[in-house]
Design a protein around this motif. Sequence first.
Motif, mmCIF file in Angstrom:
data_model
loop_
_atom_site.group_PDB
_atom_site.id
_atom_site.type_symbol
_atom_site.label_atom_id
_atom_site.label_comp_id
_atom_site.label_asym_id
_atom_site.label_seq_id
_atom_site.Cartn_x
_atom_site.Cartn_y
_atom_site.Cartn_z
ATOM 1 N N GLU A 1 -83.673 -97.739 -91.598
ATOM 2 C CA GLU A 1 -82.608 -96.776 -91.885
ATOM 3 C C GLU A 1 -82.789 -95.465 -91.121
ATOM 4 O O GLU A 1 -81.949 -94.569 -91.241
ATOM 5 C CB GLU A 1 -82.560 -96.503 -93.388
ATOM 6 C CG GLU A 1 -82.070 -97.711 -94.181
ATOM 7 C CD GLU A 1 -82.010 -97.461 -95.673
ATOM 8 O OE1 GLU A 1 -81.325 -98.232 -96.369
ATOM 9 O OE2 GLU A 1 -82.640 -96.498 -96.147
ATOM 10 N N GLY A 2 -83.864 -95.360 -90.348
ATOM 11 C CA GLY A 2 -84.066 -94.187 -89.514
ATOM 12 C C GLY A 2 -84.855 -93.075 -90.157
ATOM 13 O O GLY A 2 -84.877 -91.950 -89.639
ATOM 14 N N HIS A 3 -85.553 -93.369 -91.269
ATOM 15 C CA HIS A 3 -86.275 -92.330 -91.982
ATOM 16 C C HIS A 3 -87.740 -92.235 -91.575
ATOM 17 O O HIS A 3 -88.440 -91.310 -92.009
ATOM 18 C CB HIS A 3 -86.187 -92.569 -93.489
ATOM 19 C CG HIS A 3 -84.783 -92.678 -93.995
ATOM 20 N ND1 HIS A 3 -83.861 -91.669 -93.838
ATOM 21 C CD2 HIS A 3 -84.138 -93.692 -94.638
ATOM 22 C CE1 HIS A 3 -82.711 -92.038 -94.367
ATOM 23 N NE2 HIS A 3 -82.849 -93.266 -94.847
ATOM 24 N N ILE A 4 -88.224 -93.187 -90.788
ATOM 25 C CA ILE A 4 -89.590 -93.146 -90.259
ATOM 26 C C ILE A 4 -89.476 -93.057 -88.739
ATOM 27 O O ILE A 4 -88.838 -93.905 -88.114
ATOM 28 C CB ILE A 4 -90.397 -94.391 -90.680
ATOM 29 C CG1 ILE A 4 -90.616 -94.391 -92.199
ATOM 30 C CG2 ILE A 4 -91.751 -94.427 -89.971
ATOM 31 C CD1 ILE A 4 -91.375 -95.597 -92.719
ATOM 32 N N PRO A 5 -90.074 -92.033 -88.126
ATOM 33 C CA PRO A 5 -89.875 -91.807 -86.682
ATOM 34 C C PRO A 5 -90.722 -92.725 -85.794
ATOM 35 O O PRO A 5 -91.604 -92.281 -85.072
ATOM 36 C CB PRO A 5 -90.281 -90.332 -86.525
ATOM 37 C CG PRO A 5 -91.308 -90.119 -87.592
ATOM 38 C CD PRO A 5 -90.855 -90.958 -88.760
ATOM 39 N N ILE A 6 -90.413 -94.013 -85.866
ATOM 40 C CA ILE A 6 -91.020 -95.003 -84.984
ATOM 41 C C ILE A 6 -89.876 -95.684 -84.232
ATOM 42 O O ILE A 6 -88.874 -96.074 -84.846
ATOM 43 C CB ILE A 6 -91.830 -96.048 -85.765
ATOM 44 C CG1 ILE A 6 -93.006 -95.381 -86.505
ATOM 45 C CG2 ILE A 6 -92.359 -97.139 -84.830
ATOM 46 C CD1 ILE A 6 -93.767 -96.325 -87.426
ATOM 47 N N GLU A 7 -90.009 -95.808 -82.945
ATOM 48 C CA GLU A 7 -88.952 -96.443 -82.156
ATOM 49 C C GLU A 7 -88.727 -97.883 -82.621
ATOM 50 O O GLU A 7 -89.642 -98.531 -83.131
ATOM 51 C CB GLU A 7 -89.329 -96.426 -80.676
ATOM 52 C CG GLU A 7 -89.363 -95.039 -80.065
ATOM 53 C CD GLU A 7 -89.705 -95.115 -78.585
ATOM 54 O OE1 GLU A 7 -88.835 -95.528 -77.802
ATOM 55 O OE2 GLU A 7 -90.849 -94.770 -78.234
ATOM 56 N N PRO A 8 -87.507 -98.391 -82.439
ATOM 57 C CA PRO A 8 -87.188 -99.755 -82.889
ATOM 58 C C PRO A 8 -87.715 -100.813 -81.909
ATOM 59 O O PRO A 8 -87.000 -101.269 -81.022
ATOM 60 C CB PRO A 8 -85.661 -99.747 -82.959
ATOM 61 C CG PRO A 8 -85.244 -98.747 -81.941
ATOM 62 C CD PRO A 8 -86.298 -97.679 -81.957
ATOM 63 N N TYR A 9 -88.962 -101.177 -82.084
ATOM 64 C CA TYR A 9 -89.546 -102.223 -81.255
ATOM 65 C C TYR A 9 -90.441 -103.097 -82.117
ATOM 66 O O TYR A 9 -90.818 -102.734 -83.247
ATOM 67 C CB TYR A 9 -90.358 -101.631 -80.098
ATOM 68 C CG TYR A 9 -91.683 -101.022 -80.484
ATOM 69 C CD1 TYR A 9 -92.858 -101.782 -80.449
ATOM 70 C CD2 TYR A 9 -91.766 -99.690 -80.900
ATOM 71 C CE1 TYR A 9 -94.071 -101.219 -80.827
ATOM 72 C CE2 TYR A 9 -92.972 -99.130 -81.262
ATOM 73 C CZ TYR A 9 -94.133 -99.894 -81.225
ATOM 74 O OH TYR A 9 -95.330 -99.347 -81.604
ATOM 75 N N ALA A 10 -90.767 -104.254 -81.600
ATOM 76 C CA ALA A 10 -91.657 -105.184 -82.282
ATOM 77 C C ALA A 10 -92.688 -105.692 -81.292
ATOM 78 O O ALA A 10 -92.421 -105.780 -80.094
ATOM 79 C CB ALA A 10 -90.864 -106.357 -82.859
ATOM 80 N N PRO A 11 -93.882 -106.034 -81.775
ATOM 81 C CA PRO A 11 -94.876 -106.611 -80.863
ATOM 82 C C PRO A 11 -94.440 -107.986 -80.389
ATOM 83 O O PRO A 11 -93.625 -108.661 -81.030
ATOM 84 C CB PRO A 11 -96.139 -106.690 -81.726
ATOM 85 C CG PRO A 11 -95.645 -106.722 -83.132
ATOM 86 C CD PRO A 11 -94.383 -105.902 -83.140
#
Length: 303
Positions: A180-190
Motif C-alpha cells: 500500500e506504499g507505507h513502507i519505503p522499499i521499492e517494489p521488487y522481488a528477489p
Amino acid sequence: MKLLVIGGTGALGGHAAIHMAVQGHDVTVAGRNAPLASTPMAAMPFLQGDYVAGDFTPDRLAGFDWVIFAAGNDPRHVPQGGDFDAFLLKANHEAVPALFAACRDAGVSRAIQLGSFYPQAAPELLADNSYIRSRLAACEGARAQGRPGFDVISVNAPFMVGTVPGLPSAIFAPYMQWAEGHIPIEPYAPTGGTNFMSYRSLSQALEGALLRGKPGKAYLVGDETMSFRAYFQLFFDAAGRSVQVEERDAELPLLPDVAIPQGRGNWIDYAPNAVEVALLGYRRNDIAAAVREIADQFGQVRA
C-alpha cells in the motif's frame, strides 16, 4: 473425535483447530500461552504446555483420540544469544519424537506431525543446513514412534500463505503495508521462487491425513510454484495499486536471504502428487484467494 492441536494458538495450528471444530470435532488447543481473546481459538478449551520442556506427559494427553502437532521450531524461536544447533537438537531431534512417544503411551490413536517440505522437496539442501536436517529428524523421529493402534503421519508443507481471524502477523501485515506504499522499499522481488500453499489447503490436508492417511507415511503437500516476483505482485494487486513488481538479484528486507534456504535465484519447483492430493482432499490454486484474505484483514485501506 476428541482432538488436541499442539501449537493451536498460532497461525497454522490455529487455522487447523478452527477448521476441525467446524467439521464437528471436539477441539482443544495447546501452547505455551493462551490464545488471544480476539481469535476463535479463545472459545476452545486450552491446555498450557511447552513440548520442548516435556510438559505434554502421557497423563496430560490421556483422553484425546487424535493429536495434530503444529508447534515445530525454526530459527525464529532460538533464544537470544542461544546456541542455534543445540536448540535445534533439543527442539526437533529430541523433543518431537518424545512428544509422539507420550501420545502413544497416552492411548492416542492417530497423530499428525506438521513438518517442512525441504527434506522431501530439496534433499540436496540437507548437507549444508542444520535446520533442514533437524526438520528431517523430527519427521522421521515422530513416525518412528508409530505402533499398531497408534498411527503417525507427517504432512510436510511449503511456504504458507493465509490468515487467522484476529491473529496478528509479523509477516503478512508488513507485506500489505509495503504493497500500500507505507513502507519505503521499492517494489521488487528477489530472483527465484518456491512452492506456496494456503492455510485453508493445509487445514484440509491435515484433516484428510487424520481421516485417510496411511500410517507411517510422509506426505509432501503443496499448491502453486511461483516466482517470488509473481507472489509479491499478488499483494500489490490486492492493494489495488497499479504497480509492477520487478525482479532483481538483490536481497529483499521483507524476505531476507536467510529465509530462502535454496539460495536467492534458485527454485524449489514441484507439483504435489495428484493421487495424494485426492486422498487428502485439499484444494489447489488457492494462493490468490489467500492473499485477498490477507488484504481484507491487514490492509489499511480496508481496515
